[in-house]
Scaffold this motif. Structure first.
Motif, PDB file in Angstrom:
ATOM      1  N   ASP A 103       0.830  -1.201   0.000  1.00  0.00           N
ATOM      2  CA  ASP A 103       0.000   0.000   0.000  1.00  0.00           C
ATOM      3  C   ASP A 103       0.869   1.257   0.000  1.00  0.00           C
ATOM      4  O   ASP A 103       0.635   2.189  -0.770  1.00  0.00           O
ATOM      5  CB  ASP A 103      -0.936  -0.011   1.207  1.00  0.00           C
ATOM      6  N   SER A 104       1.880   1.266   0.833  1.00  0.00           N
ATOM      7  CA  SER A 104       2.771   2.418   0.934  1.00  0.00           C
ATOM      8  C   SER A 104       3.543   2.632  -0.367  1.00  0.00           C
ATOM      9  O   SER A 104       3.616   3.758  -0.878  1.00  0.00           O
ATOM     10  CB  SER A 104       3.736   2.210   2.102  1.00  0.00           C
ATOM     11  N   GLN A 105       4.110   1.573  -0.920  1.00  0.00           N
ATOM     12  CA  GLN A 105       4.855   1.667  -2.179  1.00  0.00           C
ATOM     13  C   GLN A 105       3.973   2.177  -3.304  1.00  0.00           C
ATOM     14  O   GLN A 105       4.383   3.051  -4.088  1.00  0.00           O
ATOM     15  CB  GLN A 105       5.408   0.303  -2.584  1.00  0.00           C
ATOM     16  N   ALA A 106       2.775   1.632  -3.393  1.00  0.00           N
ATOM     17  CA  ALA A 106       1.866   2.010  -4.477  1.00  0.00           C
ATOM     18  C   ALA A 106       1.450   3.477  -4.362  1.00  0.00           C
ATOM     19  O   ALA A 106       1.449   4.204  -5.366  1.00  0.00           O
ATOM     20  CB  ALA A 106       0.641   1.104  -4.480  1.00  0.00           C
ATOM     21  N   ARG A 107       1.105   3.915  -3.151  1.00  0.00           N
ATOM     22  CA  ARG A 107       0.712   5.319  -2.966  1.00  0.00           C
ATOM     23  C   ARG A 107       1.850   6.268  -3.331  1.00  0.00           C
ATOM     24  O   ARG A 107       1.637   7.278  -4.022  1.00  0.00           O
ATOM     25  CB  ARG A 107       0.271   5.572  -1.527  1.00  0.00           C
ATOM     26  N   GLU A 108       3.064   5.950  -2.863  1.00  0.00           N
ATOM     27  CA  GLU A 108       4.217   6.800  -3.161  1.00  0.00           C
ATOM     28  C   GLU A 108       4.493   6.841  -4.659  1.00  0.00           C
ATOM     29  O   GLU A 108       4.790   7.909  -5.210  1.00  0.00           O
ATOM     30  CB  GLU A 108       5.449   6.298  -2.419  1.00  0.00           C
ATOM     31  N   VAL A 113       2.331   6.323  -7.172  1.00  0.00           N
ATOM     32  CA  VAL A 113       1.277   7.088  -7.852  1.00  0.00           C
ATOM     33  C   VAL A 113       1.521   8.581  -7.658  1.00  0.00           C
ATOM     34  O   VAL A 113       1.464   9.359  -8.622  1.00  0.00           O
ATOM     35  CB  VAL A 113      -0.128   6.689  -7.348  1.00  0.00           C
ATOM     36  N   ASP A 114       1.814   8.993  -6.438  1.00  0.00           N
ATOM     37  CA  ASP A 114       2.062  10.414  -6.176  1.00  0.00           C
ATOM     38  C   ASP A 114       3.242  10.934  -6.987  1.00  0.00           C
ATOM     39  O   ASP A 114       3.190  12.020  -7.566  1.00  0.00           O
ATOM     40  CB  ASP A 114       2.314  10.648  -4.684  1.00  0.00           C
ATOM     41  N   ARG A 115       4.314  10.155  -7.043  1.00  0.00           N
ATOM     42  CA  ARG A 115       5.515  10.557  -7.787  1.00  0.00           C
ATOM     43  C   ARG A 115       5.213  10.659  -9.280  1.00  0.00           C
ATOM     44  O   ARG A 115       5.604  11.625  -9.940  1.00  0.00           O
ATOM     45  CB  ARG A 115       6.631   9.550  -7.537  1.00  0.00           C
ATOM     46  N   MET A 116       4.482   9.672  -9.810  1.00  0.00           N
ATOM     47  CA  MET A 116       4.176   9.675 -11.240  1.00  0.00           C
ATOM     48  C   MET A 116       3.249  10.826 -11.619  1.00  0.00           C
ATOM     49  O   MET A 116       3.436  11.470 -12.659  1.00  0.00           O
ATOM     50  CB  MET A 116       3.565   8.341 -11.659  1.00  0.00           C
ATOM     51  N   VAL A 117       2.261  11.111 -10.781  1.00  0.00           N
ATOM     52  CA  VAL A 117       1.348  12.222 -11.063  1.00  0.00           C
ATOM     53  C   VAL A 117       2.119  13.539 -11.051  1.00  0.00           C
ATOM     54  O   VAL A 117       1.942  14.389 -11.932  1.00  0.00           O
ATOM     55  CB  VAL A 117       0.171  12.239 -10.058  1.00  0.00           C
ATOM     56  N   ALA A 118       3.003  13.716 -10.083  1.00  0.00           N
ATOM     57  CA  ALA A 118       3.802  14.945 -10.016  1.00  0.00           C
ATOM     58  C   ALA A 118       4.684  15.084 -11.261  1.00  0.00           C
ATOM     59  O   ALA A 118       4.798  16.186 -11.830  1.00  0.00           O
ATOM     60  CB  ALA A 118       4.658  14.945  -8.756  1.00  0.00           C
ATOM     61  N   ASP A 119       5.298  13.981 -11.705  1.00  0.00           N
ATOM     62  CA  ASP A 119       6.138  14.026 -12.905  1.00  0.00           C
ATOM     63  C   ASP A 119       5.319  14.354 -14.149  1.00  0.00           C
ATOM     64  O   ASP A 119       5.754  15.143 -14.996  1.00  0.00           O
ATOM     65  CB  ASP A 119       6.867  12.692 -13.099  1.00  0.00           C
ATOM     66  N   LEU A 120       4.136  13.740 -14.267  1.00  0.00           N
ATOM     67  CA  LEU A 120       3.276  14.010 -15.422  1.00  0.00           C
ATOM     68  C   LEU A 120       2.782  15.460 -15.422  1.00  0.00           C
ATOM     69  O   LEU A 120       2.712  16.094 -16.489  1.00  0.00           O
ATOM     70  CB  LEU A 120       2.088  13.048 -15.441  1.00  0.00           C
ATOM     71  N   LYS A 121       2.448  15.978 -14.263  1.00  0.00           N
ATOM     72  CA  LYS A 121       2.018  17.382 -14.175  1.00  0.00           C
ATOM     73  C   LYS A 121       3.134  18.311 -14.617  1.00  0.00           C
ATOM     74  O   LYS A 121       2.905  19.256 -15.382  1.00  0.00           O
ATOM     75  CB  LYS A 121       1.581  17.713 -12.743  1.00  0.00           C
ATOM     76  N   LYS A 122       4.337  18.033 -14.166  1.00  0.00           N
ATOM     77  CA  LYS A 122       5.482  18.872 -14.519  1.00  0.00           C
ATOM     78  C   LYS A 122       5.782  18.778 -16.020  1.00  0.00           C
ATOM     79  O   LYS A 122       6.029  19.800 -16.675  1.00  0.00           O
ATOM     80  CB  LYS A 122       6.698  18.444 -13.708  1.00  0.00           C
ATOM     81  N   ASN A 173      -6.886  14.214 -13.027  1.00  0.00           N
ATOM     82  CA  ASN A 173      -7.599  12.931 -12.969  1.00  0.00           C
ATOM     83  C   ASN A 173      -7.059  11.954 -14.014  1.00  0.00           C
ATOM     84  O   ASN A 173      -6.891  10.758 -13.741  1.00  0.00           O
ATOM     85  CB  ASN A 173      -9.097  13.132 -13.176  1.00  0.00           C
ATOM     86  N   ASN A 174      -6.770  12.463 -15.199  1.00  0.00           N
ATOM     87  CA  ASN A 174      -6.203  11.630 -16.258  1.00  0.00           C
ATOM     88  C   ASN A 174      -4.832  11.090 -15.842  1.00  0.00           C
ATOM     89  O   ASN A 174      -4.544   9.903 -16.008  1.00  0.00           O
ATOM     90  CB  ASN A 174      -6.093  12.436 -17.553  1.00  0.00           C
ATOM     91  N   PHE A 175      -3.997  11.950 -15.288  1.00  0.00           N
ATOM     92  CA  PHE A 175      -2.666  11.527 -14.835  1.00  0.00           C
ATOM     93  C   PHE A 175      -2.774  10.490 -13.720  1.00  0.00           C
ATOM     94  O   PHE A 175      -2.011   9.527 -13.675  1.00  0.00           O
ATOM     95  CB  PHE A 175      -1.843  12.714 -14.354  1.00  0.00           C
ATOM     96  N   THR A 176      -3.722  10.685 -12.831  1.00  0.00           N
ATOM     97  CA  THR A 176      -3.907   9.750 -11.719  1.00  0.00           C
ATOM     98  C   THR A 176      -4.333   8.380 -12.239  1.00  0.00           C
ATOM     99  O   THR A 176      -3.831   7.350 -11.784  1.00  0.00           O
ATOM    100  CB  THR A 176      -4.945  10.289 -10.717  1.00  0.00           C
ATOM    101  N   GLN A 177      -5.243   8.358 -13.196  1.00  0.00           N
ATOM    102  CA  GLN A 177      -5.676   7.081 -13.767  1.00  0.00           C
ATOM    103  C   GLN A 177      -4.541   6.372 -14.496  1.00  0.00           C
ATOM    104  O   GLN A 177      -4.385   5.149 -14.380  1.00  0.00           O
ATOM    105  CB  GLN A 177      -6.852   7.302 -14.722  1.00  0.00           C
ATOM    106  N   ILE A 180      -0.591   1.745 -14.166  1.00  0.00           N
ATOM    107  CA  ILE A 180       0.781   1.231 -14.157  1.00  0.00           C
ATOM    108  C   ILE A 180       1.110   0.595 -12.810  1.00  0.00           C
ATOM    109  O   ILE A 180       1.661  -0.500 -12.736  1.00  0.00           O
ATOM    110  CB  ILE A 180       1.778   2.355 -14.495  1.00  0.00           C
ATOM    111  N   VAL A 181       0.753   1.273 -11.727  1.00  0.00           N
ATOM    112  CA  VAL A 181       1.062   0.780 -10.377  1.00  0.00           C
ATOM    113  C   VAL A 181       0.321  -0.525 -10.091  1.00  0.00           C
ATOM    114  O   VAL A 181       0.891  -1.447  -9.501  1.00  0.00           O
ATOM    115  CB  VAL A 181       0.737   1.860  -9.329  1.00  0.00           C
ATOM    116  N   LEU A 182      -0.916  -0.628 -10.494  1.00  0.00           N
ATOM    117  CA  LEU A 182      -1.663  -1.853 -10.268  1.00  0.00           C
ATOM    118  C   LEU A 182      -1.002  -3.029 -10.987  1.00  0.00           C
ATOM    119  O   LEU A 182      -0.882  -4.119 -10.438  1.00  0.00           O
ATOM    120  CB  LEU A 182      -3.117  -1.703 -10.720  1.00  0.00           C
ATOM    121  N   THR A 183      -0.551  -2.797 -12.204  1.00  0.00           N
ATOM    122  CA  THR A 183       0.100  -3.855 -12.978  1.00  0.00           C
ATOM    123  C   THR A 183       1.459  -4.233 -12.402  1.00  0.00           C
ATOM    124  O   THR A 183       1.779  -5.410 -12.274  1.00  0.00           O
ATOM    125  CB  THR A 183       0.271  -3.411 -14.441  1.00  0.00           C
TER     126      THR A 183
END
Length: 120
Positions: free
Chosen positions: A66-71, A73-82, A103-107, A112-115
């Motif tokens: 859970d911790s790895q996945a949340r971190e 997702v947060d990192r990937m969303v921040a990178d995509l936003k940037k 929302n698109n970046f989060t999805q 990716i994280v789920l896979t």
């Protein structure tokens, strides 16, 4: 050797047993990705699930996933936003566009994280 304590439940005495570290685990509820991992293990790897449950390794494993996945997702969303220029200025001038983009970046990140983490 430590003596067992018992509590009265009706006419019965029940041993007052606790797993090591159970106090700190009860304070924090299991998150979305940990619950998804638990369901995946129960459905697709019942032997591993049962083994981990009986040896006390399941709960720490689920919390780690859970911790790895949340971190991640947060990192990937921040990178995509940037990378796509989605920032506070965009949020101020086009709020709905900003929400749609995030929302698109989060999805994308969750897929990716789920896979890679949860269903591995």
């Amino acid at each position: 050797m430590k003596e067992l304590a018992y509590k009265q439940a009706g006419d019965y005495l029940i041993p007052d047993l606790m797993m090591d570290g159970a106090d700190e685990l009860e304070e924090m509820p299991l998150g979305k990705y940990g619950m998804l991992r638990q369901t995946f293990l129960m459905d697709h790897h019942p032997g591993t699930y049962t083994s981990m449950l009986l040896t006390g390794r399941l709960e720490p494993h689920l919390r780690e996933i859970d911790s790895q996945a949340r971190e991640q997702v947060d990192r990937m969303v921040a990178d995509l936003k940037k990378a796509n220029g989605v920032d506070e200025a965009m949020k101020a001038r086009n709020q709905m566009g900003w929400v749609q983009a995030v929302n698109n970046f989060t999805q994308q990140a969750e897929e990716i994280v789920l896979t890679e983490i949860v269903y591995k």
